[in-house]
Design an enzyme around this catalytic site. Structure first.
Site, short mmCIF file in Angstrom:
data_model
loop_
_atom_site.label_atom_id
_atom_site.label_comp_id
_atom_site.label_asym_id
_atom_site.label_seq_id
_atom_site.Cartn_x
_atom_site.Cartn_y
_atom_site.Cartn_z
N LYS A 72 0.83 -1.20 0.00
CA LYS A 72 0.00 0.00 0.00
C LYS A 72 0.88 1.25 0.00
O LYS A 72 1.87 1.33 0.73
CB LYS A 72 -0.92 -0.03 1.23
CG LYS A 72 -1.95 1.08 1.30
CD LYS A 72 -2.83 0.86 2.52
CE LYS A 72 -3.88 1.94 2.71
NZ LYS A 72 -4.71 1.69 3.92
N SER A 111 -9.45 1.64 3.32
CA SER A 111 -8.62 2.41 2.41
C SER A 111 -7.61 1.56 1.63
O SER A 111 -7.00 2.05 0.68
CB SER A 111 -7.87 3.51 3.17
OG SER A 111 -6.99 2.94 4.14
N SER A 165 -9.97 -0.67 7.35
CA SER A 165 -9.30 -0.43 6.07
C SER A 165 -8.57 -1.64 5.50
O SER A 165 -8.14 -1.60 4.35
CB SER A 165 -8.33 0.74 6.20
OG SER A 165 -9.02 1.95 6.30
#
Length: 503
Positions: free
Chosen positions: A85, A165, A189
């Site tokens: 990420k 996210s 997330s």
């Protein structure tokens, strides 16, 4: 704006030998690292680009095949490909958190969790898109959108949301673009994108994995964690990235297991008491039907199901939000102070600088939603109120909710559906989480482990089941999830890479 570092065609051909099955379950002792890298890069090239591509990967490596060759047989991962990420620092690429304000953020350093990954034989294949600033900028955002990466699409239905996210990490693993990925979670997330993309996601106890050199929201709740296709692989990836870090003191008190895959394959649900959070099933009959089948599978495997009726104290949510805002302002400024000066000279050093950048670049940054949470965080400065809110939120979420439920009902884990199926992405109106489904917030606020495992689908859209346990019981939660995974009878949908249709 999407920057790509591509494999050369010659390198791709050199390593494009027969890949392992993308759907393989359980241990892979004869893992073919070179074939894996070639297959994963081809999946990225085939499914990520173009006007209706998944848009999950921001950048990937032209040297990953050579790195895999060097890592064959090394450590726990033996050359497996991992996407990261883009709020976690890696030495190869800038770390942007999806914002143009950090487009020049080349720190040239690995976060300690990435150093652990490489030391254990993992190959960093690239960086994944995310909800900008890990979805802490606005209450009205669309998950999976960032100014750097655009909108991530769900590979099961490309007009549907990938949640956030860790949107790109979830979508990329579901699409077969990497063996595994690393996401981060403050509240949902990792688990939400894993659930709606039909993969396994594990939010470990806060403290198992270092947060140093990860763009922060909250030191109370932030953690990185694995996103993979199976529970075994999540446990393997967790084993590779976990570890102590003197720069992150919470990691020094963690209770760790060296190898989280140990015992997974033999663990049984026989006589395991499991708490079923009945009031957290939500209002959707279709999700309830899939969940009831999962319960039947667990009962057939010998589990003892205990129905629990419980509603959390709403003060927990209120006080946790105060904590997030206060810590965001302080810890974002601390992180920005640690990064090198940008060549342009426009290096943000505080949350106030980010707010000013967004105002100056509103056309690219704030076309779809604003920065209301940023503004609230900048105004949240009362330390005494913060400390009171933090103590209250932790007490309610931990001792008065999760610990109490586990002890009073004598259960090993608590379960509920993780989320409903993916909603249609809508940049104009934002997210539509509907259905009041799930019980993940107490685990996020208290810092306890939370695993989501695919349990089936609603209209070909994946839904996951959550397993939540006490602090530091990460290994037990993973073993229980793996035993359910083996007992599962539902047929899981394959990604269509098309728009959803009723036909």
């Amino acid at each position: 704006m999407r920057s790509r570092t591509l494999f050369s065609l010659a390198a791709l051909c050199a390593f494009a030998v027969a890949p392992m099955s993308l759907a393989q379950r359980g241990p892979t002792p004869d893992f073919d690292a070179l074939g894996d890298i070639g297959a994963r890069v081809e999946r990225i090239r085939q499914y990520d680009d173009g006007p209706e591509g998944i848009n999950a990967v921001i950048a990937y490596s032209h040297t990953a095949g050579f790195k895999a060759r060097d890592q064959v047989g090394v450590g726990l991962l033996k050359g497996r490909s991992v996407l990261v990420k883009d709020n976690i620092e890696t030495e190869e690429w800038p770390t942007t958190a999806g914002s143009l304000a950090l487009a020049e953020n080349f720190t040239r350093r690995d976060a300690p969790l990435i150093a652990n990954l490489r030391r254990n034989g993992g190959v960093v294949l690239g960086k994944t898109n995310l909800s900008e600033w890990a979805n802490i900028r606005s209450d009205f955002s669309t998950s999976g959108w960032s100014a750097v990466g655009g909108l991530t699409r769900n590979p099961h239905a490309i007009d549907r949301n990938a949640c956030g996210s860790s949107s790109g990490s979830g979508a990329a693993v579901a699409a077969g673009m990497a063996w595994g990925a690393i996401g981060t979670e403050t509240n949902g997330s990792i688990t939400c994108p894993a659930s709606v993309n039909g993969i396994v996601g594990f939010k470990p106890s806060v403290g198992l994995v270092s947060r140093t050199h990860v763009v922060p929201i909250s030191s109370t709740q932030d953690t990185a964690g694995p996103m993979t296709r199976t529970v075994h692989d999540a446990a393997l990836l967790l084993s590779a990235i976990a570890g102590e870090d003197p720069a992150d003191p919470v990691t020094l008190d963690a209770v760790r297991t060296y190898d989280y895959t140990d015992g997974l394959i033999d663990h049984s649900l026989e006589s395991v008491r499991i708490g079923v959070m009945r009031q957290q099933l939500g209002s959707r009959a279709d999700v309830r039907e899939v969940f009831e089948r999962a319960l039947a599978d667990m009962e057939a495997a010998g589990a003892v199901l205990v129905d629990i009726e419980f509603e959390p104290d709403p003060q927990m949510y209120r006080d946790s939000f105060t904590v997030l805002k206060f810590e965001l302002r302080e810890e974002m400024s601390r992180y920005l102070a640690s990064i090198p000066q940008f060549e342009s000279g426009r290096t943000p050093r505080s949350l106030a600088d980010l707010i000013a950048f967004n105002r100056s670049n509103a056309g690219s940054e704030m076309r779809w939603f604003g920065q209301d949470i940023f503004l609230e965080a900048e105004a949240t400065t009362d330390r005494e109120a913060y400390e009171k809110a933090r103590a209250n939120a932790l007490r309610i979420a931990g001792p008065e909710t999760l610990d109490k439920l586990l002890a009073e009902h004598d259960v090993a884990v608590l379960i509920a559906p993780t989320r409903g199926p993916a909603w249609t992405s809508d940049l104009v109106n934002g997210d539509n989480f509907g259905g009041s489904i799930g019980f993940g917030s107490p685990a996020a606020i208290a810092g306890y482990p939370h695993l989501t495992v695919p349990m089936g689908a609603v209209e070909r859209l994946p839904v996951g089941i959550s397993f939540i346990g006490p602090k530091w019981a990460d290994h037990e939660v993973l073993k229980t999830g793996a035993a359910y995974e083996r007992a599962r009878t539902a047929v899981l949908p394959a990604p269509s890479f098309k728009r959803w249709s009723a036909d």
